[in-house]
Design an enzyme around this catalytic site. Sequence first.
Site, PDB file in Angstrom:
ATOM      1  N   SER A 145      36.539  36.276  38.106  1.00  0.00           N
ATOM      2  CA  SER A 145      36.023  37.114  39.186  1.00  0.00           C
ATOM      3  C   SER A 145      37.072  37.234  40.280  1.00  0.00           C
ATOM      4  O   SER A 145      37.929  36.358  40.440  1.00  0.00           O
ATOM      5  CB  SER A 145      34.746  36.481  39.751  1.00  0.00           C
ATOM      6  N   TYR A 158      31.188  29.170  43.881  1.00  0.00           N
ATOM      7  CA  TYR A 158      31.495  30.126  42.824  1.00  0.00           C
ATOM      8  C   TYR A 158      32.990  30.460  42.818  1.00  0.00           C
ATOM      9  O   TYR A 158      33.643  30.446  41.767  1.00  0.00           O
ATOM     10  CB  TYR A 158      30.676  31.396  43.024  1.00  0.00           C
TER      11      TYR A 158
END
Length: 235
Positions: A145, A158
């Site tokens: 990501s 995250y």
Amino acid sequence: MSRLNGRIALITGASRGIGAAVAKRFAAEGAHVILTARTVGGLEETDEAIYKATGRHATLAPLDLRQFDKIDQLLGYSIFERFGKLDILVGNAGVLEALGPVAHYDPKLWERVMDVNVTANYRLIRSFDRLLRASDAGRAIFVTSGAASAPYPYWSPYGASKAALEMMVKTYAMEIASSNLRVNLIDPGIVATKLRMQAFPGEDQTKLTQPDDVAGRFVDLAEAGWTGNGEVVSA
């Protein structure tokens, strides 16, 4: 559509979203897909869609990736006994859990994010390295990501997990560079997934890129002709 004809592919997080889309696309391209996720019903739905489209069933392997030993037992040994190799590994499963400030983040949630996004992928590499090397053109693809390199308030677990994943995968890619195996990361961008909905619950997901729209890029990285190694590729 036969770019992956006869290939054996394992996809994690295949009960919905990007994982399910990749599983269906791989099957349409001729691969036999092994699907794993915690949700049995979701895996069965993916399998049903694959069967309707191709006339072939997937292999279903329900598994909580945090049960690390079962990655060896249920997947590693079973795939070795049945197929003797693994051509494609897609480490797609990931969790967000919750957004929050670093100083107040729940330690149990932090641990869960790291377990699924980092440690489970390490265990997959550990379990399947030998089987991937047994393929004439093994391919390992891990989903990352933009959060790995662009810090944003309240996203620390995250983002940190994806940064760790990238470093681990790039290091692994260097270690296997002289083999037939190729290891890469893919950043699908902003896609309409459950994880995205958790982070932005009011967002209109119909206006976002859909999982099926990025599945083709996974096929590119899974093909025997793909030569890149240790790269982060955009979908």
